[in-house]
Design a protein around this motif. Structure first.
Motif, PDB file in Angstrom:
ATOM      1  N   ALA A  25     -13.174   8.304 -10.619  1.00 29.85           N
ATOM      2  CA  ALA A  25     -13.725   6.953 -10.719  1.00 29.85           C
ATOM      3  C   ALA A  25     -13.602   6.155  -9.437  1.00 29.85           C
ATOM      4  O   ALA A  25     -14.448   5.302  -9.145  1.00 29.85           O
ATOM      5  N   PHE A  26     -12.545   6.414  -8.646  1.00 30.33           N
ATOM      6  CA  PHE A  26     -12.259   5.564  -7.494  1.00 30.33           C
ATOM      7  C   PHE A  26     -12.147   6.301  -6.165  1.00 30.33           C
ATOM      8  O   PHE A  26     -12.029   5.655  -5.123  1.00 30.33           O
ATOM      9  N   GLY A  27     -12.159   7.617  -6.178  1.00 30.64           N
ATOM     10  CA  GLY A  27     -11.939   8.349  -4.941  1.00 30.64           C
ATOM     11  C   GLY A  27     -10.457   8.482  -4.667  1.00 30.64           C
ATOM     12  O   GLY A  27      -9.647   8.539  -5.586  1.00 30.64           O
ATOM     13  N   ASP A  28     -10.072   8.489  -3.400  1.00 24.83           N
ATOM     14  CA  ASP A  28      -8.662   8.645  -3.055  1.00 24.83           C
ATOM     15  C   ASP A  28      -7.939   7.297  -3.051  1.00 24.83           C
ATOM     16  O   ASP A  28      -8.534   6.249  -3.330  1.00 24.83           O
ATOM     17  N   LYS A  29      -6.657   7.339  -2.727  1.00 28.08           N
ATOM     18  CA  LYS A  29      -5.832   6.125  -2.746  1.00 28.08           C
ATOM     19  C   LYS A  29      -6.362   5.069  -1.784  1.00 28.08           C
ATOM     20  O   LYS A  29      -6.423   3.872  -2.122  1.00 28.08           O
ATOM     21  N   ARG A  30      -6.747   5.480  -0.602  1.00 26.29           N
ATOM     22  CA  ARG A  30      -7.259   4.528   0.393  1.00 26.29           C
ATOM     23  C   ARG A  30      -8.520   3.831  -0.110  1.00 26.29           C
ATOM     24  O   ARG A  30      -8.669   2.605   0.010  1.00 26.29           O
ATOM     25  N   THR A  31      -9.430   4.578  -0.705  1.00 25.09           N
ATOM     26  CA  THR A  31     -10.663   3.995  -1.215  1.00 25.09           C
ATOM     27  C   THR A  31     -10.371   3.041  -2.366  1.00 25.09           C
ATOM     28  O   THR A  31     -10.976   1.963  -2.471  1.00 25.09           O
ATOM     29  N   LEU A  32      -9.439   3.414  -3.228  1.00 25.88           N
ATOM     30  CA  LEU A  32      -9.039   2.542  -4.329  1.00 25.88           C
ATOM     31  C   LEU A  32      -8.434   1.256  -3.789  1.00 25.88           C
ATOM     32  O   LEU A  32      -8.727   0.162  -4.292  1.00 25.88           O
ATOM     33  N   TYR A  46       0.811  -1.220   0.000  1.00 24.22           N
ATOM     34  CA  TYR A  46       0.000   0.000   0.000  1.00 24.22           C
ATOM     35  C   TYR A  46       0.844   1.271   0.000  1.00 24.22           C
ATOM     36  O   TYR A  46       0.670   2.141  -0.853  1.00 24.22           O
ATOM     37  N   GLU A  47       1.741   1.397   0.949  1.00 20.80           N
ATOM     38  CA  GLU A  47       2.472   2.661   1.077  1.00 20.80           C
ATOM     39  C   GLU A  47       3.495   2.875  -0.038  1.00 20.80           C
ATOM     40  O   GLU A  47       3.775   4.011  -0.419  1.00 20.80           O
ATOM     41  N   ALA A  48       4.049   1.807  -0.563  1.00 27.72           N
ATOM     42  CA  ALA A  48       5.088   1.941  -1.585  1.00 27.72           C
ATOM     43  C   ALA A  48       4.539   2.393  -2.931  1.00 27.72           C
ATOM     44  O   ALA A  48       5.300   2.847  -3.787  1.00 27.72           O
ATOM     45  N   GLU A  99      -9.040  -0.204  -0.926  1.00 26.14           N
ATOM     46  CA  GLU A  99     -10.101  -1.031  -0.357  1.00 26.14           C
ATOM     47  C   GLU A  99     -10.868  -1.765  -1.455  1.00 26.14           C
ATOM     48  O   GLU A  99     -11.212  -2.945  -1.307  1.00 26.14           O
ATOM     49  N   GLU A 100     -11.112  -1.075  -2.566  1.00 30.79           N
ATOM     50  CA  GLU A 100     -11.803  -1.728  -3.673  1.00 30.79           C
ATOM     51  C   GLU A 100     -10.908  -2.784  -4.314  1.00 30.79           C
ATOM     52  O   GLU A 100     -11.386  -3.842  -4.740  1.00 30.79           O
ATOM     53  N   ALA A 101      -9.610  -2.500  -4.377  1.00 26.70           N
ATOM     54  CA  ALA A 101      -8.662  -3.472  -4.925  1.00 26.70           C
ATOM     55  C   ALA A 101      -8.615  -4.731  -4.056  1.00 26.70           C
ATOM     56  O   ALA A 101      -8.514  -5.849  -4.577  1.00 26.70           O
ATOM     57  N   ILE A 102      -8.681  -4.558  -2.743  1.00 27.77           N
ATOM     58  CA  ILE A 102      -8.712  -5.709  -1.841  1.00 27.77           C
ATOM     59  C   ILE A 102      -9.952  -6.562  -2.103  1.00 27.77           C
ATOM     60  O   ILE A 102      -9.883  -7.801  -2.162  1.00 27.77           O
ATOM     61  N   GLU A 103     -11.098  -5.921  -2.263  1.00 26.80           N
ATOM     62  CA  GLU A 103     -12.328  -6.667  -2.540  1.00 26.80           C
ATOM     63  C   GLU A 103     -12.223  -7.408  -3.865  1.00 26.80           C
ATOM     64  O   GLU A 103     -12.686  -8.545  -3.992  1.00 26.80           O
TER      65      GLU A 103
END
Length: 220
Positions: free
Chosen positions: A52-59, A30-32, A61-65
């Motif tokens: 389309a995805f919001g901020d990095k954190r939201t993206l 995540y951080e890298a 979370e969607e990537a994890i799903e």
């Protein structure tokens, strides 16, 4: 009268872009991964990413799903569908050997490796993935306890220790895959790990996973 759609139509495929973002997070953590890294991987501009995805954190979370849906679904399938706790653990570890070494994909497990060595500002990301891992261990423990109560496993089986042990092997296999271990090696590790499990009572359960049950890749 139809309402006219505002704004310009999206010029990229959202699912393809999400897949590329998932691979970047999976490979590097995540951080890298920076926003510029993501826009390059997704082949879109930063404004399109945010829209389309919001901020990095939201993206993330969607990537994890997306990862869980397409590559990590084998975990709960193994734990839920196997007839006994022992067969569930056996399927889980053998299917992990496949998932951790998929050709053309990042190595290891995204849930295990994507939030290691993070700073305090990513504490919520770290906690969310930790919770997912703990849920797997807790589910294994519940299945072991149920089999002990039913007489499938010996009465002196330490459900908590055995569940944590299985989780530790699963996580270690992920790191070994990232360090270069191949599928055959990880399958051998899974076999050795299962030797630590107590045997089931005669006639109980359906045995361990056969080769035909662990050969699939994506969504296995």
């Amino acid at each position: 009268m139809a309402t006219k759609q505002r704004g310009r139509p999206r010029s990229f495929d959202r699912e393809t872009a999400l897949e590329q973002a998932m691979k970047a997070f999976w490979e590097h953590g995540y951080e890298a991964v920076s926003i510029s890294d993501l826009t390059r991987a997704m082949d879109i501009k930063a404004p399109s990413l945010y829209a389309a995805f919001g901020d990095k954190r939201t993206l993330f979370e969607e990537a994890i799903e997306a990862y869980v849906r397409d590559y990590g679904v084998f975990t709960m399938k193994a734990l839920v569908e196997a007839p006994t706790a022992r067969s569930a653990a056996d399927r889980l570890l053998h299917r992990a050997a496949v998932s951790h070494t998929l050709p053309g994909m990042p190595r290891g497990c995204m849930i295990i490796s994507a939030a290691t060595n993070c700073t305090e500002q990513s504490a919520e990301v770290v906690a969310a993935l930790k919770e997912r891992r703990n849920q797997v261990v807790a589910f294994i423990e519940s299945r072991i306890a149920a089999d002990v109560a039913a007489g499938v496993l010996p009465a002196d089986t330490d459900a908590h220790a055995l569940a944590v042990y299985t989780g530790a092997v699963l996580q270690g296999m992920s790191q070994q895959a990232r360090d270069g271990a191949d599928r055959a090696t990880l399958e051998a590790v899974a076999g050795v790990a299962m030797q630590a499990w107590p045997r089931e009572s005669a006639g109980e359960g359906a045995g361990e996973a056969g080769p035909e049950e662990v050969t699939s890749g994506r969504g296995a």
